[in-house]
Enzyme design. Structure first.
Site, short mmCIF file in Angstrom:
data_model
loop_
_atom_site.label_atom_id
_atom_site.label_comp_id
_atom_site.label_asym_id
_atom_site.label_seq_id
_atom_site.Cartn_x
_atom_site.Cartn_y
_atom_site.Cartn_z
N LEU A 71 48.70 49.02 54.47
CA LEU A 71 49.82 48.10 53.82
C LEU A 71 50.62 48.94 52.99
O LEU A 71 51.92 48.56 52.77
CB LEU A 71 49.30 46.99 52.69
CG LEU A 71 49.03 45.39 53.41
CD1 LEU A 71 48.33 44.79 52.23
CD2 LEU A 71 50.46 44.99 53.69
N GLY A 93 44.85 38.74 46.32
CA GLY A 93 44.38 38.89 44.94
C GLY A 93 44.93 40.10 44.38
O GLY A 93 44.22 40.73 43.32
N ARG A 95 47.55 42.48 41.74
CA ARG A 95 48.33 42.33 40.51
C ARG A 95 49.77 41.68 40.69
O ARG A 95 50.20 41.84 41.78
CB ARG A 95 48.28 43.66 39.75
CG ARG A 95 47.13 43.81 39.20
CD ARG A 95 47.37 44.91 37.93
NE ARG A 95 46.11 45.98 37.70
CZ ARG A 95 46.05 46.68 36.87
NH1 ARG A 95 46.97 46.77 35.80
NH2 ARG A 95 45.14 47.54 36.55
N ARG A 101 56.25 44.13 46.17
CA ARG A 101 56.50 45.65 46.31
C ARG A 101 56.05 46.03 47.61
O ARG A 101 56.82 46.97 48.18
CB ARG A 101 55.94 46.56 45.26
CG ARG A 101 56.49 46.34 43.87
CD ARG A 101 56.04 47.63 43.03
NE ARG A 101 54.95 47.91 42.59
CZ ARG A 101 54.10 47.04 41.90
NH1 ARG A 101 54.64 46.28 41.05
NH2 ARG A 101 52.96 47.46 41.74
N GLY A 135 41.33 43.24 34.25
CA GLY A 135 40.39 42.27 33.69
C GLY A 135 39.48 42.05 34.61
O GLY A 135 39.46 42.10 35.63
N HIS A 136 38.32 41.29 34.25
CA HIS A 136 36.94 40.91 34.80
C HIS A 136 36.73 39.58 34.33
O HIS A 136 37.17 39.15 33.25
CB HIS A 136 35.89 41.94 34.76
CG HIS A 136 36.17 43.04 35.93
ND1 HIS A 136 36.16 42.96 37.10
CD2 HIS A 136 36.53 44.32 35.73
CE1 HIS A 136 36.37 44.00 37.91
NE2 HIS A 136 36.50 45.10 36.75
N ASP A 137 35.83 38.80 35.22
CA ASP A 137 35.31 37.57 34.96
C ASP A 137 35.03 37.43 33.48
O ASP A 137 35.36 36.23 32.90
CB ASP A 137 34.16 37.43 35.89
CG ASP A 137 33.15 36.13 35.46
OD1 ASP A 137 32.86 35.87 34.71
OD2 ASP A 137 33.44 35.16 36.37
N ASP A 166 34.82 33.88 38.16
CA ASP A 166 35.04 34.02 39.41
C ASP A 166 34.89 32.96 40.50
O ASP A 166 36.01 32.87 41.36
CB ASP A 166 34.49 35.49 40.07
CG ASP A 166 34.86 36.73 39.58
OD1 ASP A 166 35.76 36.83 38.70
OD2 ASP A 166 34.15 37.82 39.47
#
Length: 382
Positions: A71, A93, A95, A101, A135-137, A166
């Protein structure tokens, strides 16, 4: 949509989904759509997989097909836009701002496919002061108040793996949003962006607690309420062999059956109805459970309305008699895994293929979706 459901393939047969490879809730949501019959093409990146688990064991990639696209190149972005132009759904998923972009954001894709449902899976959402941060779950669940409800009152909050944030607050809300937007697109020809944030979905899951809090029926601290372990007849108890049983005997008639089978004695009925005596009841229940093993207690309560069940491990769960009878777990390619859910009477779903290897279907997808550039760009044609 690009087709109609076919028997044996699930109710979403004919729906085309592009999944930009990621980890956690995005792949799980795409797996659920694939389980239900959608043709999910996962766009993997060149090089190593995005998670540490070897690709052949990543069950969240079952029932999918994979192509490899870089990509970060103009050609790669063009191929994804070509796929999006032929799809009903795209899931990403990244950011906020990254897809734009790269040239595969909503505006880029909707210019080619106005009816596209563009699903965005993030923790913080597409806007807000924390949107651009990592961040995370566990952090997402923490700020919603949900994590603070889990665990004993005299210890730290318990960590519910990454199931609550999640997958429950994230993946399932993304799928609900996608299905609703697909319905709208089918009726109007107009697609839209589905902004599925784990913080939003997890907060939504706490709706009943907010109602109880407003009514004075819930205290804003854990381990003291009806459903958080504060109630002695709704919780877990250790058995003689160091394992555990769960009790959920909330209704009076179920509690009566529970007390009878546990042999609590006549005093327990009065203790049940008096929160001031709950500590005594909890001690009595705990003492009784410690007199037998988990499996012995399971046999005592088997087939009753006492609402008591054993706490099983992941390895034990597939052998539970009820789950085995229903086929809740299946084995495919040597991996025991949950079967697709929910179930449908006319368009049953199934595990059709195991975890897809990156790039394994490049040639087939190039042919089926009429995107010959996937192969021309030099991607693996397997």
């Amino acid at each position: 949509m690009t087709g109609t459901a076919a028997p044996g393939r699930g109710p979403l047969a004919g729906v085309r989904v592009v999944e930009l490879a990621g980890i956690g809730p995005g792949p799980f949501a795409a797996m659920l759509l694939a389980d239900l019959g959608a043709d999910v093409v996962r766009v993997d990146r060149p090089g190593d997989p995005v998670i540490a688990v070897p690709a052949r064991y990543d069950v969240t990639n079952r029932n999918k097909r994979s192509v490899v696209v870089d990509l970060k190149t103009p050609e790669g972005a063009a191929r994804v836009r070509e796929l999006a132009a032929r799809a009903d759904v795209l899931i990403e998923g990244l950011r906020p701002g990254v897809a734009e972009r790269l040239g595969v954001g909503p505006a880029d894709c909707h210019a080619l496919r106005p009816a596209l449902v563009y699903g965005r899976m993030t923790g913080w959402g597409q806007e807000g002061p924390l949107a651009p941060t990592a961040g995370h779950d566990i952090g997402f669940v923490a700020v919603t108040g949900a994590l603070g409800m889990i665990g004993s009152g005299d210890g730290p909050p318990a960590v519910p793996a990454n199931l609550l944030g999640d997958y429950a607050g994230g993946s399932l809300y993304l799928v609900v949003g996608i299905l609703a937007a697909l319905h709208h697109a089918r009726a109007t020809g107009t697609g839209q962006v589905v902004d599925a944030a784990i913080v939003d979905g997890t907060a939504h899951l706490t709706a009943i607690m907010h109602g109880m809090l407003a009514a004075g029926a819930w205290q804003d601290r854990r381990g003291v309420n009806l459903l958080d372990g504060g109630c002695p007849y709704y919780g877990t108890y250790e058995t003689a062999d160091g394992r555990y049983m769960t009790v959920g005997a909330l209704e009076p008639r179920f509690y009566a059956e529970f007390a009878r089978l546990l042999d609590l004695g006549d005093e327990s009925a009065a203790q049940r109805d008096d929160p001031a005596r709950w500590d005594d009841l909890r001690a009595a229940v705990g003492a009784r459970f410690l007199t037998r093993t988990r499996d012995e207690w399971t046999a005592v309560f088997d087939g009753s309305d006492a609402c008591v069940a054993p706490v099983l491990s992941l390895l034990e769960a597939p052998d539970h008699p009820h789950l085995a009878a229903r086929g809740t777990f299946v084995e495919h390619d040597g991996i025991t895994q949950p079967a697709p859910a929910p179930r449908f009477s006319a368009t049953p779903a199934a595990v059709r293929s195991g975890p897809v290897l990156p790039g394994a279907d490049t040639a087939a997808v190039a042919r089926d979706w009429d995107v010959p550039g996937l192969v021309a760009d030099g991607a693996p044609a397997r």
